[in-house]
Design a protein around this motif. Structure first.
Motif, mmCIF file in Angstrom:
data_model
loop_
_atom_site.group_PDB
_atom_site.id
_atom_site.type_symbol
_atom_site.label_atom_id
_atom_site.label_comp_id
_atom_site.label_asym_id
_atom_site.label_seq_id
_atom_site.Cartn_x
_atom_site.Cartn_y
_atom_site.Cartn_z
ATOM 1 N N GLN A 59 0.829 -1.204 0.000
ATOM 2 C CA GLN A 59 0.000 0.000 0.000
ATOM 3 C C GLN A 59 0.866 1.258 0.000
ATOM 4 O O GLN A 59 0.604 2.200 -0.755
ATOM 5 N N GLU A 60 1.906 1.261 0.826
ATOM 6 C CA GLU A 60 2.795 2.430 0.893
ATOM 7 C C GLU A 60 3.501 2.660 -0.443
ATOM 8 O O GLU A 60 3.602 3.800 -0.909
ATOM 9 N N GLU A 61 3.986 1.590 -1.056
ATOM 10 C CA GLU A 61 4.699 1.713 -2.328
ATOM 11 C C GLU A 61 3.771 2.232 -3.435
ATOM 12 O O GLU A 61 4.147 3.118 -4.198
ATOM 13 N N LEU A 62 2.541 1.690 -3.488
ATOM 14 C CA LEU A 62 1.584 2.151 -4.497
ATOM 15 C C LEU A 62 1.151 3.592 -4.226
ATOM 16 O O LEU A 62 0.928 4.363 -5.165
ATOM 17 N N ALA A 63 1.050 3.962 -2.955
ATOM 18 C CA ALA A 63 0.696 5.345 -2.602
ATOM 19 C C ALA A 63 1.766 6.314 -3.084
ATOM 20 O O ALA A 63 1.455 7.389 -3.604
ATOM 21 N N LYS A 64 3.051 5.925 -2.931
ATOM 22 C CA LYS A 64 4.145 6.776 -3.420
ATOM 23 C C LYS A 64 4.089 6.911 -4.934
ATOM 24 O O LYS A 64 4.226 8.001 -5.473
ATOM 25 N N ARG A 65 3.875 5.793 -5.611
ATOM 26 C CA ARG A 65 3.879 5.802 -7.082
ATOM 27 C C ARG A 65 2.737 6.613 -7.673
ATOM 28 O O ARG A 65 2.905 7.270 -8.687
ATOM 29 N N SER A 69 -2.527 10.320 -0.835
ATOM 30 C CA SER A 69 -2.198 10.791 0.517
ATOM 31 C C SER A 69 -2.595 9.786 1.600
ATOM 32 O O SER A 69 -1.870 9.588 2.571
ATOM 33 N N ASP A 70 -3.742 9.114 1.428
ATOM 34 C CA ASP A 70 -4.231 8.172 2.441
ATOM 35 C C ASP A 70 -4.125 6.741 1.915
ATOM 36 O O ASP A 70 -4.728 6.402 0.892
ATOM 37 N N THR A 71 -3.371 5.897 2.627
ATOM 38 C CA THR A 71 -3.182 4.514 2.164
ATOM 39 C C THR A 71 -4.460 3.682 2.296
ATOM 40 O O THR A 71 -4.558 2.623 1.682
ATOM 41 N N GLN A 72 -5.443 4.145 3.078
ATOM 42 C CA GLN A 72 -6.698 3.397 3.204
ATOM 43 C C GLN A 72 -7.539 3.477 1.932
ATOM 44 O O GLN A 72 -8.491 2.716 1.778
ATOM 45 N N ASP A 96 -10.613 7.302 -5.337
ATOM 46 C CA ASP A 96 -10.400 8.748 -5.322
ATOM 47 C C ASP A 96 -10.556 9.324 -3.921
ATOM 48 O O ASP A 96 -9.906 10.312 -3.573
ATOM 49 N N SER A 97 -11.428 8.722 -3.099
ATOM 50 C CA SER A 97 -11.655 9.226 -1.739
ATOM 51 C C SER A 97 -12.091 8.080 -0.828
ATOM 52 O O SER A 97 -12.447 7.000 -1.301
ATOM 53 N N LEU A 98 -12.077 8.346 0.476
ATOM 54 C CA LEU A 98 -12.537 7.342 1.441
ATOM 55 C C LEU A 98 -14.035 7.091 1.305
ATOM 56 O O LEU A 98 -14.506 5.973 1.547
ATOM 57 N N ASP A 99 -14.786 8.132 0.919
ATOM 58 C CA ASP A 99 -16.224 7.953 0.713
ATOM 59 C C ASP A 99 -16.491 6.942 -0.393
ATOM 60 O O ASP A 99 -17.414 6.125 -0.287
ATOM 61 N N ALA A 100 -15.682 6.986 -1.450
ATOM 62 C CA ALA A 100 -15.842 6.029 -2.550
ATOM 63 C C ALA A 100 -15.531 4.613 -2.086
ATOM 64 O O ALA A 100 -16.210 3.657 -2.489
ATOM 65 N N VAL A 101 -14.523 4.464 -1.227
ATOM 66 C CA VAL A 101 -14.187 3.132 -0.691
ATOM 67 C C VAL A 101 -15.373 2.592 0.093
ATOM 68 O O VAL A 101 -15.789 1.444 -0.086
ATOM 69 N N ASN A 113 -9.369 -3.611 5.726
ATOM 70 C CA ASN A 113 -8.583 -2.389 5.544
ATOM 71 C C ASN A 113 -8.605 -1.496 6.774
ATOM 72 O O ASN A 113 -7.914 -0.480 6.798
ATOM 73 N N GLY A 114 -9.422 -1.838 7.770
ATOM 74 C CA GLY A 114 -9.475 -1.054 9.000
ATOM 75 C C GLY A 114 -10.387 0.152 8.912
ATOM 76 O O GLY A 114 -10.261 1.080 9.710
ATOM 77 N N LEU A 115 -11.325 0.155 7.967
ATOM 78 C CA LEU A 115 -12.246 1.288 7.833
ATOM 79 C C LEU A 115 -13.447 1.168 8.755
ATOM 80 O O LEU A 115 -13.949 2.167 9.263
ATOM 81 N N THR A 116 -13.942 -0.051 8.954
ATOM 82 C CA THR A 116 -15.083 -0.271 9.838
ATOM 83 C C THR A 116 -14.771 -1.407 10.797
ATOM 84 O O THR A 116 -13.880 -2.213 10.554
#
Length: 155
Positions: A59-65, A69-72, A96-101, A113-116
């Motif tokens: 997740q961190e690597e894909l976030a960098k690429r 901003s948010d790995t969740q 695109d956003s946490l709401d979309a997830v 993923n630790g969202l709920t």
């Protein structure tokens, strides 16, 4: 003959293949999916001589690429390691956003993923609610299902 301590020291100084070759991540079949507000791709991880990378590392690597901003917002799934090891393939969705997830991902993946948080309900309660719902027919079915769901949640 050399002592055991000497052999252990020699083994520690020996450079393994995992130290020499860092894992590489390759993306294939990249698609921008505007209806689900995400970018999706097949991810190949080549990791010779070591176990697979953790979800957090990927997740961190894909976030960098992808400058996220948010790995969740990155959801990884269906990872399989090839026979013999050294290569794993899976699927990644970058929302695109946490709401979309929260809107598009199923509940079990949100929990992973630790969202709920997982709601604990006993097996007996679930079965009783289901059987109460089976007894009602016609237009009252939706109301009865709602009542059963509420009773299982509160009781």
């Amino acid at each position: 003959p050399p002592s055991i301590a000497h052999r252990v020291a020699e083994a520690k100084s020996f450079c393994t293949m995992a130290d020499a070759i860092p894992p590489s991540i390759r993306e294939r079949k990249y698609i921008r999916n505007p209806l689900l507000a995400r970018r999706q791709m097949v991810v190949e991880v080549v990791h010779p001589g070591r176990a697979n990378l953790s979800r957090a590392q990927l997740q961190e690597e894909l976030a960098k690429r992808h400058k996220v901003s948010d790995t969740q917002c990155i959801v990884l799934r269906s990872f399989r390691t090839k026979f013999g090891g050294g290569k794993s393939t899976g699927f990644a969705c970058i929302y695109d956003s946490l709401d979309a997830v929260k809107k598009f991902e199923p509940k079990f993946r949100q929990i992973r993923n630790g969202l709920t948080e997982k709601t604990d309900s006993s097996r007996k309660q679930i079965k009783e609610a289901k059987n109460r719902g089976k007894k009602v027919r016609g237009t009252g079915r939706r109301v009865a299902a709602h009542k059963a769901k509420r009773a299982a949640r509160d009781g």
